[in-house]
Scaffold this active site. Structure first.
Site, PDB file in Angstrom:
ATOM      1  N   TYR A 135     -11.145 -10.608  -5.667  1.00  0.00           N
ATOM      2  CA  TYR A 135     -10.475 -10.639  -6.967  1.00  0.00           C
ATOM      3  C   TYR A 135     -10.836 -11.866  -7.791  1.00  0.00           C
ATOM      4  CZ  TYR A 135      -7.754  -7.027  -4.677  1.00  0.00           C
ATOM      5  OH  TYR A 135      -7.391  -5.892  -4.011  1.00  0.00           O
ATOM      6  N   ARG A 185       0.826  -1.199   0.000  1.00  0.00           N
ATOM      7  CA  ARG A 185       0.000   0.000   0.000  1.00  0.00           C
ATOM      8  C   ARG A 185       0.866   1.259   0.000  1.00  0.00           C
ATOM      9  NH1 ARG A 185      -2.140  -3.631   3.802  1.00  0.00           N
ATOM     10  NH2 ARG A 185      -4.260  -4.371   3.344  1.00  0.00           N
ATOM     11  N   HIS A 236      -2.994   1.883  -4.933  1.00  0.00           N
ATOM     12  CA  HIS A 236      -3.984   0.820  -4.827  1.00  0.00           C
ATOM     13  C   HIS A 236      -4.392   0.283  -6.196  1.00  0.00           C
ATOM     14  CE1 HIS A 236      -4.942  -0.034  -0.717  1.00  0.00           C
ATOM     15  NE2 HIS A 236      -6.078  -0.615  -1.056  1.00  0.00           N
ATOM     16  N   ARG A 257      -1.931  -2.283  -6.878  1.00  0.00           N
ATOM     17  CA  ARG A 257      -2.183  -3.401  -5.948  1.00  0.00           C
ATOM     18  C   ARG A 257      -3.319  -4.276  -6.485  1.00  0.00           C
ATOM     19  NH1 ARG A 257      -1.768  -4.662  -0.367  1.00  0.00           N
ATOM     20  NH2 ARG A 257      -3.688  -5.381   0.609  1.00  0.00           N
ATOM     21  N   LYS A 300      -2.017  -2.088   7.264  1.00  0.00           N
ATOM     22  CA  LYS A 300      -3.401  -1.778   7.612  1.00  0.00           C
ATOM     23  C   LYS A 300      -3.933  -2.740   8.657  1.00  0.00           C
ATOM     24  CE  LYS A 300      -7.901  -1.036   5.406  1.00  0.00           C
ATOM     25  NZ  LYS A 300      -8.640  -1.066   4.108  1.00  0.00           N
ATOM     26  N   HIS A 353      -3.757  -9.470   3.744  1.00  0.00           N
ATOM     27  CA  HIS A 353      -5.156  -9.482   4.153  1.00  0.00           C
ATOM     28  C   HIS A 353      -5.340 -10.329   5.410  1.00  0.00           C
ATOM     29  CE1 HIS A 353      -6.689  -8.467  -0.176  1.00  0.00           C
ATOM     30  NE2 HIS A 353      -6.361  -7.395   0.517  1.00  0.00           N
TER      31      HIS A 353
END
Length: 253
Positions: free
Chosen positions: A233, A101, A198, A201, A126, A224
């Site tokens: 995705y 990120r 992003h 990404r 994150k 994640h």
């Protein structure tokens, strides 16, 4: 004013909204206005009850993404003649091949690169979990070229620095996003309204899924916490989805 007119107004307003957020806000404003009319005595019926809700499902959207050929073309279009070019190429390669990120890239320090194992240590994620991302040979070479030939000779632990005085690390997300937009446009890529770290990404994640990379490995690379987030995705992998689709019970019409 009748319920039919309220529904017609709602339908018209929703047709002007492009995102879930703007649709939800528009419905909320209409409902609040109708409640005010009833409360203030301008109408003898509370018409707010006829305003429908706007359904919203988490992760129901498709992520903005680029074709991998477009990402590759933008990177290849960056020259290697100026320090800015060398830095920007290293930035795009790192973003495009690791999926980190914007904030994670800005937090990378020189000591976070393990040249022997070919990994970069990613901090301040994150999900509040540090992780290691693999460095491809091309990306590692671009980083080494930047550090040896282009990085300003200042006393700063951070990897990527701004060339605009005062020279130092990027303080916010905007400079990195501008670099991505600028290089994509110079590469002839139509970025539209959304272009930043992003976007690269999302493009990497989509490409990995299309290459049939196991979904748990994609989740680990992206950092994640839940594999359900990564499953977003899978929706863009049309060929793989067609292979597992069940036949329609009613047969072909």
């Amino acid at each position: 004013m009748t319920a039919e007119l309220v529904l017609a107004a709602v339908e018209h307003r929703l047709s002007l909204s492009a995102t879930t957020g703007t649709r939800t806000a528009a419905i909320s404003h209409i409902r609040t206005f109708l409640r005010f009319l009833y409360w203030a005595g301008y109408h003898d019926q509370d018409l707010a009850c006829f305003v429908p809700g706007t359904p919203h499902w988490r992760l129901a959207h498709l992520p903005p993404r680029l074709a991998w050929d477009d990402v590759r073309r933008a990177i290849d279009a960056i020259g290697a003649t100026t320090p800015v070019d060398i830095r920007d190429r290293a930035v795009l390669l790192l973003l495009a091949t690791t999926g980190i990120r914007n904030g994670e890239l800005r937090a990378i320090q020189l000591q976070d690169i393990d040249w022997r194992t070919g990994e970069v240590f990613v901090r301040r994620t994150k999900g509040k979990r540090d992780r290691a991302a693999p460095l491809l040979e091309e990306t590692g070479a671009a980083l080494a070229d930047y550090i040896l030939r282009a990085r300003p000779k200042v006393d700063s632990p951070y990897l990527f620095l701004s060339f605009t005085p005062p020279v130092g690390p990027f303080k916010c997300a905007s400079p990195v996003s501008r670099i991505v937009r600028k290089r994509l446009r110079h590469g002839g890529v139509d970025v539209g309204r959304v272009a930043g770290a992003h976007l690269l990404r999302h493009s990497l994640a989509t490409q990995l899924v299309r290459q049939r990379t196991p979904i748990n490995e994609v989740a680990d690379l992206l950092g994640h916490r839940s594999i359900n987030t990564t499953a977003l995705y899978v929706k863009v992998a049309a060929l793989q989805l067609a292979e597992v689709a069940l036949p329609f019970p009613g047969g072909v019409v």
